[in-house]
Enzyme design. Structure first.
Site, short mmCIF file in Angstrom:
data_model
loop_
_atom_site.label_atom_id
_atom_site.label_comp_id
_atom_site.label_asym_id
_atom_site.label_seq_id
_atom_site.Cartn_x
_atom_site.Cartn_y
_atom_site.Cartn_z
N CYS A 177 39.06 -6.51 29.77
CA CYS A 177 38.46 -7.23 28.64
C CYS A 177 39.30 -6.89 27.42
O CYS A 177 39.61 -5.72 27.18
CB CYS A 177 37.02 -6.75 28.47
SG CYS A 177 36.39 -6.93 26.81
N ASP A 187 -1.36 35.64 39.65
CA ASP A 187 -1.58 34.30 40.20
C ASP A 187 -2.39 33.43 39.25
O ASP A 187 -2.20 32.22 39.18
CB ASP A 187 -2.28 34.38 41.56
CG ASP A 187 -1.31 34.89 42.62
OD1 ASP A 187 -0.09 34.86 42.35
OD2 ASP A 187 -1.76 35.33 43.69
N CYS A 213 31.13 -9.37 26.38
CA CYS A 213 31.39 -9.74 24.98
C CYS A 213 32.10 -11.08 24.84
O CYS A 213 32.36 -11.53 23.74
CB CYS A 213 32.20 -8.64 24.27
SG CYS A 213 33.92 -8.58 24.81
N LYS A 255 43.38 28.93 50.82
CA LYS A 255 43.82 29.67 49.63
C LYS A 255 45.12 30.39 49.95
O LYS A 255 45.27 30.93 51.05
CB LYS A 255 42.76 30.71 49.25
CG LYS A 255 41.46 30.08 48.81
CD LYS A 255 40.32 31.06 48.70
CE LYS A 255 39.02 30.28 48.49
NZ LYS A 255 37.83 31.05 48.78
N LEU A 270 37.60 23.05 42.71
CA LEU A 270 38.70 22.93 43.67
C LEU A 270 39.21 21.50 43.68
O LEU A 270 38.42 20.55 43.59
CB LEU A 270 38.19 23.25 45.07
CG LEU A 270 37.94 24.71 45.39
CD1 LEU A 270 37.21 24.83 46.73
CD2 LEU A 270 39.24 25.49 45.45
N ASP A 279 -1.63 41.38 41.47
CA ASP A 279 -1.15 40.10 41.98
C ASP A 279 -2.12 38.97 41.64
O ASP A 279 -1.72 37.86 41.31
CB ASP A 279 -0.97 40.16 43.50
CG ASP A 279 0.33 40.82 43.86
OD1 ASP A 279 0.71 40.80 45.03
OD2 ASP A 279 0.99 41.36 42.94
N ALA A 280 -3.44 39.29 41.73
CA ALA A 280 -4.44 38.25 41.47
C ALA A 280 -4.38 37.80 40.01
O ALA A 280 -4.44 36.60 39.71
CB ALA A 280 -5.84 38.79 41.78
N GLU A 281 -4.19 38.76 39.12
CA GLU A 281 -4.09 38.40 37.69
C GLU A 281 -2.84 37.55 37.44
O GLU A 281 -2.86 36.60 36.68
CB GLU A 281 -4.02 39.68 36.83
CG GLU A 281 -5.38 40.34 36.65
CD GLU A 281 -5.25 41.74 36.05
OE1 GLU A 281 -5.96 42.01 35.09
OE2 GLU A 281 -4.43 42.54 36.57
N LYS A 320 34.03 25.04 53.68
CA LYS A 320 33.48 24.77 52.34
C LYS A 320 31.99 24.51 52.52
O LYS A 320 31.59 23.49 53.10
CB LYS A 320 34.17 23.56 51.72
CG LYS A 320 33.70 23.29 50.30
CD LYS A 320 34.65 22.35 49.60
CE LYS A 320 34.35 22.25 48.11
NZ LYS A 320 33.03 21.76 47.78
S1 IVH Z 1 36.66 28.88 46.35
C1 IVH Z 1 38.86 29.31 43.56
N1 IVH Z 1 35.63 28.78 48.77
O1 IVH Z 1 33.02 24.62 46.15
C2 IVH Z 1 37.95 28.21 43.46
N2 IVH Z 1 34.58 27.54 47.04
O2 IVH Z 1 34.49 22.57 44.62
C3 IVH Z 1 36.57 28.61 43.63
N3 IVH Z 1 32.56 26.33 47.72
O3 IVH Z 1 32.16 25.77 42.98
C4 IVH Z 1 35.92 28.32 44.86
N4 IVH Z 1 32.58 26.97 49.82
O4 IVH Z 1 30.85 26.77 44.90
C5 IVH Z 1 35.54 28.36 47.49
N5 IVH Z 1 34.79 28.80 50.92
C6 IVH Z 1 34.70 28.38 49.66
C7 IVH Z 1 33.66 27.53 49.23
C8 IVH Z 1 33.64 27.13 47.89
C9 IVH Z 1 31.94 26.26 48.89
C10 IVH Z 1 32.14 25.66 46.47
C11 IVH Z 1 32.16 26.57 45.27
C12 IVH Z 1 32.88 25.83 44.18
C13 IVH Z 1 33.04 24.46 44.76
C14 IVH Z 1 34.37 23.90 44.29
#
Ligand code: IVH
Length: 668
Positions: free
Chosen positions: A420, A37, A405, A284, A83, A33-35, A117
């Site tokens: 524009c 570090d 411009c 889902k 999502l 570990d010392a080496e 989420k």
């Molecule tokens: S499902 C099927 N479930 O949100 C689609 N995502 O905006 C895949 N995330 O990249 C994701 N909590 O990292 C799912 N309960 C959850 C989640 C979740 C966080 C994140 C995930 C994804 C992002 C999409």
């Protein structure tokens, strides 16, 4: 001044990686570990003395920075998805409508799973025969970084699945995060902006022993490739739990939208008590065969949605109102604010959307206003709370000329947008298009962001797309720019080289043509049979309009915009120059060989067994092309109820006509 020991540094990085591998993968360290570090200390010392030259290898304490060359790239066997968001109950009703339309079912035919989420980092864990073999970051969804050495130090994540009969191969997706309490403890020594950044910084450690000390947690929320025996998502997650993988304690299944709303309101109320940051709920469709039929649009599955929590607000003062000119020429007024912290993010700009909005809300410089921020959306102003009393300026009106411009501005009749008119001469529009071209959703060139494009444009080094691929010749100039050195320049050139092979639809999208987003770009590219045809189109104007018109799903506004773009001389010149520097290719979509592979199909009338959209996506998966107008070259017309003129014309032309049943028998 001392010279940067480039070779020594590179060797040191390799040696550290070698010992990491021995220690963490093989359980067979060859040094003490010392080496070890000592090696890390040397690495730190060089970094401190030469921060610029070693910038790209900064993994010890970078916060949410660029992926480093020190982690190898990893191609996910199955793409990691994003999502779509729902911000209101209306959005959810819409989501449910789309599901039922696509599958031709009633709105209450769907069971949903729900879980929070989590605001963390998404990872892909690959287990072979029950053993964790790879952990990788999401990256762009297709390619991430191999962070196995760091992830195996996370206690929540089992190295072996607790089951006698593990699947031979499974990709488990989930979130790595740090709890709010742990974040506070950790931040007495560090200076991370929020728990998410702390988790990112902890995962990016060059030394996995450092990662091991961080309180990282994991919760699974999905699968990549996996052929399990369960027929719904909820049961699949419960099975994962029995194998020792953490899943959300809030996971529930519900039968309808009302129940989803009840859970949403409950969790929203307890949000503060939940030990980690969440920014909404994810719903889902529970039935896996429905998920499979619903498929993916762009980067997100049709079968899932993130229901975001309402935004956070704060009060501050408008210092100034500026105008930003975007890549499509739109003039957007922007409020420069006295910086304010809103829900953990420092906000100093807010969009004012358009000039009507300023008038409607009577917003002026010097006013005190309420600013709202939700998720990743640009903050905006809700209302004025205190009018500027001293010398309140006049209402901010749309300018007659572009501030960049000086071309005259035009007001789009169908929109509230002021534009524009100098599309091809306006520097702001040119820079905007270049930024879009290299941005994450387009070519995604690492290390070439807004800041660098601004600099290279100003210095005259990058004026059009092709110049990006000629940047290598500007080495002597760039290495002398402030903040640049040989290493950073070489890294940039390397990143550019890596993006020279471009899939046609991505290429078309990257050009930033009005109305041509990712989905339309895919449709446009499908009208070209090969790359030669695409090149010829720009060289000699061969006619693609008919093929575009015959592409199902492509509307006249989009076609007109694309054709107009490609008919402009300076665009033609720019694109032909660019095509010489890159390698375009057409990606064949994953299709199953079938009786209808290569056939042109047209659907007409009302289908009753599936929706038109599902029938189309099924035909495409089987290798057929779905067209929108009938001609001699059409192979099959599928006729639903109340078919009209197309059916008549098909009969006249001798095109094979089928009813839905016959079509279903043919496609299985
Ligand atoms: S499902 C099927 N479930 O949100 C689609 N995502 O905006 C895949 N995330 O990249 C994701 N909590 O990292 C799912 N309960 C959850 C989640 C979740 C966080 C994140 C995930 C994804 C992002 C999409």
């Amino acid at each position: 001044m001392e010279k940067f020991p480039k070779k020594k540094f590179q060797e040191l990085v390799k040696i550290i990686q070698y010992h990491n591998n021995l220690y963490y993968n093989d359980d067979n360290p060859k040094i003490s570990d010392a080496e070890y570090d000592e090696l890390i200390n040397d690495y730190r010392k060089i970094k401190k003395l030469f921060p610029i030259e070693t910038k790209q290898s900064d993994l010890l304490d970078e916060i949410g920075g660029k992926p480093s060359e020190l982690f190898s790239k990893f191609n996910h066997p199955t793409r990691m998805l994003s999502l779509d968001n729902a911000m209101s109950e209306d959005d959810l009703v819409n989501f449910q409508k789309k599901l039922s339309n696509f599958l031709n079912k009633k709105t209450n035919d769907f069971e949903f799973s729900t879980e929070p989420k989590i605001d963390g980092l998404s990872v892909n864990l690959i287990y072979k025969n029950g053993k964790l073999v790879i952990a990788a970051t999401r990256g762009d969804g297709q390619t991430g970084e191999n962070i196995t050495n760091n992830v195996i130090t996370i206690k929540d994540i089992p190295k072996l699945l607790k089951t006698k009969s593990p699947p031979t191969f499974i990709e488990i997706r989930g979130e790595i995060f740090i709890t709010k309490d742990d974040f506070i403890k950790l931040n007495t020594e560090n200076n991370f902006a929020n728990p998410r950044n702390a988790a990112a910084g902890s995962l990016r450690q060059l030394d996995p022993r450092e990662t091991a000390k961080r309180p990282l947690k994991f919760i699974a929320h999905g699968f990549g490739s996996y052929n399990g025996e369960k027929n719904n998502y909820y049961d699949q997650l419960i099975e994962l739990k029995s194998w020792g993988i953490p899943i959300s304690p809030f996971l529930k299944k519900v039968q309808n939208l009302n129940e989803l709303m009840t859970i949403y309101n409950e969790i929203n109320k307890k949000r503060a008590e939940i030990p980690y940051d969440i920014d909404g709920l994810v719903y889902k469709v529970n039935n896996l065969s429905f998920q499979n039929r619903l498929g993916i649009v762009g980067k997100s599955p049709r079968w899932a949605i993130a229901h975001k929590f309402a935004s956070e607000t704060a009060q501050t003062e408008i210092k100034k109102i500026d105008i930003q000119v975007g890549r499509t020429g739109s003039l957007t007024p922007v409020a420069r604010l006295k910086p304010i912290n809103i829900g953990g993010v420092l906000v100093s700009n807010a969009t004012l959307h358009n000039f009507e909005e300023i008038e409607k809300k009577d917003i002026r410089e010097g006013d005190s206003v309420i600013v709202e921020r939700a998720g990743d959306v640009i903050p905006h102003i809700l209302r004025v709370v205190n009018k500027n009393k001293k010398n309140r300026p006049k209402l901010f009106k749309p300018p007659k000329y572009c501030p960049i411009c000086k071309s005259p501005t035009i007001i789009d009749p169908d929109e509230v947008v002021v534009r524009c008119s100098g599309t091809y001469i306006c520097d702001a529009q040119k820079v905007g298009r270049l930024k879009h071209f290299v941005s994450r959703s387009a070519l995604d060139i690492e290390g070439l962001g807004d800041k660098q494009i601004n600099l290279f444009y100003k210095k005259g080094l990058i004026r059009d797309y092709a110049d990006i691929f000629d940047l290598v010749a500007k080495r002597a100039i760039v290495v002398n720019f402030e903040g640049w050195g040989t290493l950073s320049f070489d890294n940039l050139i390397n990143a550019i080289d890596q993006k020279k092979k471009i899939e046609l639809s991505k290429f078309i999208y990257s050009l930033g043509i009005r109305f041509v987003g990712q989905i339309n770009a895919k449709l446009i590219s499908s009208a070209f049979s090969n790359i030669e045809e695409f090149k010829n189109f720009f060289e000699s104007e061969n006619d693609i309009v008919n093929a575009l018109k015959n592409t199902d799903g492509l509307g006249p506004k989009v076609i007109q915009s694309f054709v107009e773009y490609s008919s402009i001389k300076s665009n033609k010149k720019q694109i032909l120059k660019l095509i010489k520097k890159v390698e375009l290719f057409i990606k064949k979509i994953d299709t199953v060989k079938s009786k209808i592979t290569g056939k042109k199909i047209i659907f007409t009338g009302t289908l009753s067994l599936m929706s038109r959209a599902e029938a189309k996506s099924q035909a495409e998966k089987l290798g057929a092309k779905v067209v929108s107008s009938i001609s001699k070259s059409t192979d099959i017309l599928v006729s639903g109820e109340n078919s009209g003129s197309k059916l008549k014309k098909a009969k006249e032309l001798g095109v094979t006509v089928m009813n839905e049943k016959e079509w279903n028998n043919l496609t299985g």
